[in-house]
Design a protein around this motif. Structure first.
Motif, PDB file in Angstrom:
ATOM      1  N   GLY A  20      68.052  30.401  33.991  1.00 37.68           N
ATOM      2  CA  GLY A  20      69.041  31.475  33.851  1.00 37.68           C
ATOM      3  C   GLY A  20      69.540  31.583  32.415  1.00 37.68           C
ATOM      4  O   GLY A  20      69.643  32.692  31.866  1.00 37.68           O
ATOM      5  N   ILE A  37      76.516  34.199  35.583  1.00 38.05           N
ATOM      6  CA  ILE A  37      77.405  33.679  36.631  1.00 38.05           C
ATOM      7  C   ILE A  37      76.897  32.313  37.086  1.00 38.05           C
ATOM      8  O   ILE A  37      75.740  32.184  37.502  1.00 38.05           O
ATOM      9  N   LYS A  39      78.049  28.752  39.370  1.00 42.01           N
ATOM     10  CA  LYS A  39      79.083  28.346  40.337  1.00 42.01           C
ATOM     11  C   LYS A  39      79.854  27.094  39.913  1.00 42.01           C
ATOM     12  O   LYS A  39      80.981  26.887  40.338  1.00 42.01           O
ATOM     13  N   SER A  41      79.020  24.363  36.564  1.00 41.81           N
ATOM     14  CA  SER A  41      79.040  24.350  35.097  1.00 41.81           C
ATOM     15  C   SER A  41      77.605  24.460  34.605  1.00 41.81           C
ATOM     16  O   SER A  41      76.666  24.123  35.335  1.00 41.81           O
ATOM     17  N   ALA A  46      69.450  20.228  38.087  1.00 41.57           N
ATOM     18  CA  ALA A  46      68.221  19.643  37.524  1.00 41.57           C
ATOM     19  C   ALA A  46      68.141  19.840  36.011  1.00 41.57           C
ATOM     20  O   ALA A  46      67.679  18.958  35.287  1.00 41.57           O
ATOM     21  N   ALA A  50      66.961  16.414  33.853  1.00 44.18           N
ATOM     22  CA  ALA A  50      65.510  16.286  33.727  1.00 44.18           C
ATOM     23  C   ALA A  50      65.139  15.327  32.598  1.00 44.18           C
ATOM     24  O   ALA A  50      65.988  14.898  31.827  1.00 44.18           O
ATOM     25  N   GLY A  51      63.836  15.010  32.523  1.00 44.19           N
ATOM     26  CA  GLY A  51      63.350  14.153  31.446  1.00 44.19           C
ATOM     27  C   GLY A  51      63.259  14.916  30.124  1.00 44.19           C
ATOM     28  O   GLY A  51      63.201  14.313  29.064  1.00 44.19           O
ATOM     29  N   GLY A 166      81.804  31.156  38.848  1.00 38.85           N
ATOM     30  CA  GLY A 166      82.049  31.717  40.174  1.00 38.85           C
ATOM     31  C   GLY A 166      80.776  31.609  40.990  1.00 38.85           C
ATOM     32  O   GLY A 166      79.693  31.444  40.426  1.00 38.85           O
ATOM     33  N   LEU A 168      78.018  33.137  43.411  1.00 39.58           N
ATOM     34  CA  LEU A 168      77.448  34.382  43.933  1.00 39.58           C
ATOM     35  C   LEU A 168      77.405  34.319  45.460  1.00 39.58           C
ATOM     36  O   LEU A 168      76.908  33.350  46.033  1.00 39.58           O
ATOM     37  N   ALA A 201      68.491  33.339  39.333  1.00 38.41           N
ATOM     38  CA  ALA A 201      67.832  32.103  38.869  1.00 38.41           C
ATOM     39  C   ALA A 201      68.644  30.929  39.392  1.00 38.41           C
ATOM     40  O   ALA A 201      69.248  30.175  38.633  1.00 38.41           O
ATOM     41  N   PRO A 204      66.838  25.692  43.432  1.00 33.15           N
ATOM     42  CA  PRO A 204      66.524  25.532  44.855  1.00 33.15           C
ATOM     43  C   PRO A 204      67.467  26.282  45.787  1.00 33.15           C
ATOM     44  O   PRO A 204      67.163  26.492  46.955  1.00 33.15           O
ATOM     45  N   HIS A 224      63.818  11.230  41.308  1.00 32.42           N
ATOM     46  CA  HIS A 224      64.755  10.250  40.746  1.00 32.42           C
ATOM     47  C   HIS A 224      65.050  10.616  39.293  1.00 32.42           C
ATOM     48  O   HIS A 224      64.231  11.250  38.623  1.00 32.42           O
TER      49      HIS A 224
END
Ligand SMILES: Cc1cc2nc3c(=O)[nH]c(=O)nc-3n(C[C@H](O)[C@H](O)[C@H](O)COP(=O)(O)OP(=O)(O)OC[C@H]3O[C@@H](n4cnc5c(N)ncnc54)[C@H](O)[C@@H]3O)c2cc1C
Length: 227
Positions: A20, A37, A39, A41, A46, A50-51, A166, A168, A201, A204, A224
């Motif tokens: 996004g 937007i 929800k 921060s 992910a 991530a690595g 916020g 969606l 965007a 999951p 992990h």
């Protein structure tokens, strides 16, 4: 460079992960008026855990090969533009794949296999089968949370991008056109944010929107993360 097809268009991007934020960054840079937007921060999911590995050719032969290659080169030019090495730890790397055998014995000190001349000195434990999988020309790494947050800060400082915290709830559609987004907790009649285009965007969480789940199957994959 500004682009007449997006210039002054009102675009809402939902989801403040790397996808996004990058979409919002480039749209704003091309002259769109963007509202992002998120929800919770920016880079809270992910994209902050991530690595941060970037590879030119690890997707070769697959459906996203061209995208991965373009993206790798784009990272190189973004790092020049945004002072990547200092701002978000961008660094080209030599990359090695190794196997480690866990041992529960504390009496025997960790050893490297004698055949492992490729292994750097700081690798301890029972490391075996070292195999180069990238050079400084083909692999690099960023700090993913810093990368994502550098991009949003740069877009907010230099272009027309506004961040709204916020959740969606839904997208309002008129005919075949997405018209506005409604945030959770805001009843109809209260603030709906209107746009010319809406980008979803949500990582999951995308599957929670019927608008998307009717078209694609999206599911999360647990992984992990050792920090
Ligand atoms: C442990 C681990 C290691 C990884 N290592 C690498 C790697 O080395 N290299 C690599 O390229 N990839 C790696 N990945 C994959 C990469 O992190 C993800 O593909 C990428 O971060 C996905 O970004 P995204 O923006 O699609 O989703 P996300 O980061 O999940 O962002 C989605 C955002 O949407 C927000 N959101 C959700 N629902 C709503 C709503 N209703 N309203 C508003 N906002 C909402 C969420 O809060 C979140 O911030 C790794 C992943 C993990 C978990």
């Amino acid at each position: 460079m500004e682009n007449p097809t997006v210039q002054n268009k009102r675009v809402i991007v939902c989801g403040g992960g790397v996808i996004g934020v990058c979409t919002a960054y480039f749209l704003a840079k091309k002259g769109a008026s963007v509202t992002l937007i998120e929800k919770s921060s920016v880079a809270c999911a992910a994209s902050g855990k991530a690595g941060g590995f970037l590879a030119l050719d690890w997707c070769d032969g697959g459906p996203v090969s061209n995208l991965a290659r373009t993206s790798f080169n784009l990272h190189r030019s973004l790092a020049l533009e945004l002072n990547g090495p200092q701002s978000y730890g961008y660094r080209p790397l030599n990359t090695l794949s190794i196997s480690l055998t866990e041992t529960t014995s504390s009496s025997s000190p960790p050893q490297q296999q004698s055949s492992s001349s490729l292994l750097p000195e700081w690798v301890n434990g029972f490391a075996k089968n070292p195999k180069p999988i990238g050079t400084t020309e083909t692999t690099a790494q960023v700090h993913p949370k810093l990368f994502t947050r550098t991009l949003i800060s740069s877009a907010m400082n230099n272009y027309d991008l506004k961040l709204v915290i916020g959740e969606l709830d839904r997208v309002e559609v008129e005919g075949n056109c997405a018209k506005s987004v409604i945030l959770k907790g805001e009843e109809e009649g209260s603030r709906a944010i209107e746009a010319d285009s809406i980008v979803l965007a949500l990582g999951p969480w995308s599957a929670r929107l019927p608008l998307i789940s009717l078209l694609f199957r999206i599911s999360g994959l647990k992984a992990h993360s050792i920090v």
